[in-house]
Design a protein around this motif. Structure first.
Motif, PDB file in Angstrom:
ATOM      1  N   LEU A  67       0.827  -1.207   0.000  1.00 33.46           N
ATOM      2  CA  LEU A  67       0.000   0.000   0.000  1.00 33.46           C
ATOM      3  C   LEU A  67       0.860   1.256   0.000  1.00 33.46           C
ATOM      4  N   ASP A  68       1.928   1.250   0.774  1.00 33.13           N
ATOM      5  CA  ASP A  68       2.818   2.409   0.816  1.00 33.13           C
ATOM      6  C   ASP A  68       3.446   2.653  -0.555  1.00 33.13           C
ATOM      7  N   LEU A  69       3.886   1.579  -1.196  1.00 27.47           N
ATOM      8  CA  LEU A  69       4.493   1.719  -2.515  1.00 27.47           C
ATOM      9  C   LEU A  69       3.475   2.208  -3.539  1.00 27.47           C
ATOM     10  N   LEU A  70       2.267   1.662  -3.492  1.00 27.29           N
ATOM     11  CA  LEU A  70       1.245   2.060  -4.455  1.00 27.29           C
ATOM     12  C   LEU A  70       0.880   3.529  -4.303  1.00 27.29           C
ATOM     13  N   ARG A  71       0.898   4.037  -3.085  1.00 22.64           N
ATOM     14  CA  ARG A  71       0.499   5.425  -2.849  1.00 22.64           C
ATOM     15  C   ARG A  71       1.556   6.421  -3.289  1.00 22.64           C
ATOM     16  N   ARG A  72       2.828   6.119  -3.053  1.00 18.37           N
ATOM     17  CA  ARG A  72       3.845   7.147  -3.259  1.00 18.37           C
ATOM     18  C   ARG A  72       4.862   6.820  -4.341  1.00 18.37           C
ATOM     19  N   GLY A  73       4.776   5.625  -4.929  1.00 24.43           N
ATOM     20  CA  GLY A  73       5.761   5.229  -5.930  1.00 24.43           C
ATOM     21  C   GLY A  73       5.562   5.916  -7.264  1.00 24.43           C
ATOM     22  N   GLU A  74       6.605   5.940  -8.053  1.00 22.98           N
ATOM     23  CA  GLU A  74       6.560   6.498  -9.404  1.00 22.98           C
ATOM     24  C   GLU A  74       6.169   5.407 -10.389  1.00 22.98           C
ATOM     25  N   LEU A  75       5.139   5.691 -11.176  1.00 22.10           N
ATOM     26  CA  LEU A  75       4.619   4.715 -12.129  1.00 22.10           C
ATOM     27  C   LEU A  75       5.305   4.864 -13.484  1.00 22.10           C
ATOM     28  N   THR A  76       5.735   3.728 -14.043  1.00 19.92           N
ATOM     29  CA  THR A  76       6.275   3.703 -15.397  1.00 19.92           C
ATOM     30  C   THR A  76       5.495   2.661 -16.193  1.00 19.92           C
TER      31      THR A  76
END
Length: 259
Positions: A30-39
């Motif tokens: 959840l943390d990664l999905l919220r703040r990660g950069e999408l490529t």
């Protein structure tokens, strides 16, 4: 949005086994999905709406996910435009509160093509025969069948079931859910008309209480007042009848195509 601090205990299994989620447990995902950069890496061509396979990174943490931008949703005659991503998150919220581990970690956020649903990619066990699986009486499928009855899932295809390496069966593609009218369409009719188990009744009782508390507040941000009321009514009806629903004569009971 996310998994609440407290909810009804549902056994010892983790909501997400890291072996299925690219090494991530549910909080980390959840943390990664919220703040990660999408490529964006690819488009899933067999999906009816724009569904993009993405790499996602935040510092040294990396993973894979599915991104469904609202602007890529196909108009439907019976669902309001631009609402499918919110319904996907609402389905996750119900699954997460009940600690079912059915819907992979899911968030709503901005992305390369605007706001959309972002959901953790789940690895699958490709040796599992999906046709045989949907015809089985696996207890995990029974739990998914009850979940679908609650959220009024209008499209439980066989391909929306993900048998994962851990042995868990996840469910995805919950955009056509929570309608105010009965629209349950599913391959999982094995338990139609059967009595609910005591643990299933207890689960529904917990959900009914939660709908007038924190969970209800979160769903109010994603669904209309009428849709939230219909959800509560479905839970009440399941508890009153004490049985799995039967197919409706007013609505095709099996989605097409079924897989």
């Amino acid at each position: 949005m996310g998994v609440p601090a407290a909810g009804p205990p549902q056994g010892r299994r983790l909501p997400l086994d890291p072996i299925d989620g690219g090494g991530l447990d549910a909080p980390a995902a959840l943390d990664l999905l919220r703040r990660g950069e999408l490529t964006v890496s690819a488009r899933l061509a067999d999906a009816s709406n724009a569904t993009l396979y993405c790499d996602i990174t935040a510092g040294e943490v990396a993973g894979r996910c599915v991104y469904k931008p609202v602007r890529g949703e196909r108009s439907l005659w019976d669902f309001p435009d631009g609402t499918l991503a919110a319904r996907e998150l609402a389905a996750y919220e119900v699954s997460a509160y009940l600690d079912l581990g059915i819907v992979p970690p899911t968030v709503l956020r901005d992305g390369p093509f605007g706001e959309g649903m972002v959901q953790l990619w789940i690895d699958t066990d490709v040796t599992v025969d999906l046709v045989a699986l949907t015809r089985s009486d696996d207890p995990q499928l029974r739990r998914i069948a009850l979940f679908d009855a609650v959220i009024n899932n209008a499209d439980r295809k066989g391909g929306h079931l993900l048998p994962a390496p851990s042995g868990r069966i996840h469910g995805i593609d919950h955009g056509v859910t929570f309608h105010t009218e009965g629209k349950l369409r599913t391959l999982l009719w094995t338990w139609r008309g059967r009595r609910l188990l005591a643990e299933e009744t207890a689960l529904l009782g917990c959900l009914r209480e939660a709908l007038v508390g924190d969970l209800g507040d979160r769903l109010a941000e994603l669904l209309t007042v009428a849709e939230s009321g219909a959800l509560a009514a479905r839970v009440d009806r399941l508890l009153d009848e004490g049985r799995f629903p039967l197919p409706s004569g007013d609505w095709p009971p099996i989605p097409w195509p079924p897989f």
